[in-house]
Design an enzyme around this catalytic site. Structure first.
Site, PDB file in Angstrom:
ATOM      1  N   THR A 174       0.837  -1.201   0.000  1.00 52.77           N
ATOM      2  CA  THR A 174       0.000   0.000   0.000  1.00 52.77           C
ATOM      3  C   THR A 174       0.872   1.251   0.000  1.00 52.77           C
ATOM      4  O   THR A 174       1.999   1.224   0.481  1.00 52.77           O
ATOM      5  CB  THR A 174      -0.869  -0.068   1.278  1.00 52.77           C
ATOM      6  OG1 THR A 174      -1.774  -1.142   1.121  1.00 52.77           O
ATOM      7  CG2 THR A 174      -1.632   1.208   1.551  1.00 52.77           C
ATOM      8  N   VAL A 203     -13.394  -4.675   1.945  1.00 57.91           N
ATOM      9  CA  VAL A 203     -12.779  -3.350   2.017  1.00 57.91           C
ATOM     10  C   VAL A 203     -11.889  -3.335   3.250  1.00 57.91           C
ATOM     11  O   VAL A 203     -12.297  -3.788   4.329  1.00 57.91           O
ATOM     12  CB  VAL A 203     -13.856  -2.242   2.113  1.00 57.91           C
ATOM     13  CG1 VAL A 203     -13.218  -0.877   2.344  1.00 57.91           C
ATOM     14  CG2 VAL A 203     -14.718  -2.220   0.849  1.00 57.91           C
ATOM     15  N   THR A 224      -0.504   1.070   7.054  1.00 59.64           N
ATOM     16  CA  THR A 224      -0.346  -0.041   6.124  1.00 59.64           C
ATOM     17  C   THR A 224      -0.149  -1.320   6.931  1.00 59.64           C
ATOM     18  O   THR A 224       0.512  -1.310   7.955  1.00 59.64           O
ATOM     19  CB  THR A 224       0.847   0.165   5.166  1.00 59.64           C
ATOM     20  OG1 THR A 224       1.035  -1.040   4.412  1.00 59.64           O
ATOM     21  CG2 THR A 224       2.126   0.507   5.895  1.00 59.64           C
ATOM     22  N   GLY A 225      -0.744  -2.386   6.464  1.00 54.18           N
ATOM     23  CA  GLY A 225      -0.633  -3.648   7.189  1.00 54.18           C
ATOM     24  C   GLY A 225      -1.938  -4.410   7.098  1.00 54.18           C
ATOM     25  O   GLY A 225      -2.739  -4.190   6.179  1.00 54.18           O
TER      26      GLY A 225
END
Ligand code: ASP
Length: 310
Positions: A174, A203, A224-225
């Site tokens: 991302t 999502v 992010t992750g």
């Protein structure tokens, strides 16, 4: 308050792309692309532009690069599609815009900006979000634009290895950016293809305000992750709340949420966070985090690590 510490900080995902010990073939290219994107966003700030425009500028470049899991180069869903999520938030006004599951807008972060500025809503999903972006005159792209051979091979390998299992696999990459402009205003944005092999219109946290993306007058955060954990822990807003209500520094707040809340719960990932004085934090519980930043006080850096797909 006007800021002389205007700063652009971005990330290109957490984790490692290749198993430990494997040569990292595109290391220099990652380095170049992250640096160029950070400098492009910083140039907007240096010219007196807004943090919102700086974030969008950096993220458009990363979306157009096939190296990252956002825009071109997004991972494939279980159905073999690229379905992208993005969000953008203006810390000064708390205006926010986001799209989820878009498939035809070339730059999802610009679609998020259009939602922020030109709609009465915060989050649009699926075909409706793509239709809105097209009606706003944003550039569209065919499926071949988003598809890269490397991501397709990853998807094929996963399908072959896990033919008996349909569980989504975490594949990171991302992109996100946070900025502080000369007017002292903060903004945050995040863009992603989500998780490899995701199903049923899944999502993640990236387009959810307060989870993967948040900005207010005290800080700007992009995560992010493993998105499900970032959603459950409302990671980005928790960091802002610890700073605003408890007076924690950006480093202490971000560290607490990533290492003392999300990691013990089993959620791997990281954030970039920036406060109104240009102080940055980049805690991560994964083996690595790609990042780059440029600050008016002369601080600058880029980190490219041997990311792994778990
Ligand atoms: N957080 C993103 C998601 O769960 C994935 C990532 O950061 O790579 O959709």
């Amino acid at each position: 308050m006007p800021s002389t510490n205007f700063t652009l900080l971005l990330h290109g995902g957490s984790g490692r792309l290749y198993p430990a010990g494997t040569p990292f073939p595109q290391e220099a290219e990652y380095h170049r692309t992250l640096t160029a994107a950070a400098q492009a966003g910083f140039a907007v700030l240096a010219e007196g532009g807004s943090s919102l425009t700086a974030v969008e500028t950096s993220l458009r470049l990363l979306e157009d690069s096939p190296l990252f899991n956002a825009g071109r180069g997004s991972v494939f869903s279980h159905a073999g599609l690229n379905e992208m999520d993005a969000a953008l938030m203006d810390g000064a006004t708390l205006q926010a815009g986001a799209v989820a599951g878009v498939r035809t807008v070339r730059n999802p972060i610009s679609a998020a900006r259009a939602v922020l500025e030109r709609s009465a809503h915060v989050l649009l999903t699926g075909a409706g979000a793509d239709q809105f972006a097209a009606e706003m005159g944003l550039e569209t792209a065919p499926p071949e634009w988003f598809r890269t051979e490397e991501r397709w091979q990853q998807f094929q390998a996963l399908q072959a290895a896990a033919a008996s299992s349909s569980a989504p696999t975490t594949k990171y990459g991302t992109v996100g950016a946070v900025a502080l402009d000369q007017a002292g205003q903060l903004a945050a944005g995040t863009s992603t293809g989500g998780m490899l092999n995701k199903q049923y219109g899944r999502v993640g946290d990236s387009p959810i305000i307060g989870a993967g993306t948040y900005a207010n007058h005290v800080c700007a955060v992009s995560g992010t992750g493993h998105g499900e954990f970032f959603l459950r822990h409302t990671v980005a807003h928790d960091i802002a709340a610890l700073m605003e209500y408890r007076g924690l520094s950006v480093e202490a707040a971000a560290h607490l949420v990533i290492h003392e809340k999300v990691a013990p719960a089993g959620g791997k990932g990281g954030v970039i966070a920036l406060d109104g004085h240009g102080r940055v934090a980049m805690p991560h519980s994964t083996e690595g985090l790609f990042w780059a930043y440029v600050s008016a006080d002369g601080r600058t850096g880029t980190n490219v690590c041997n990311m792994i797909v778990e």
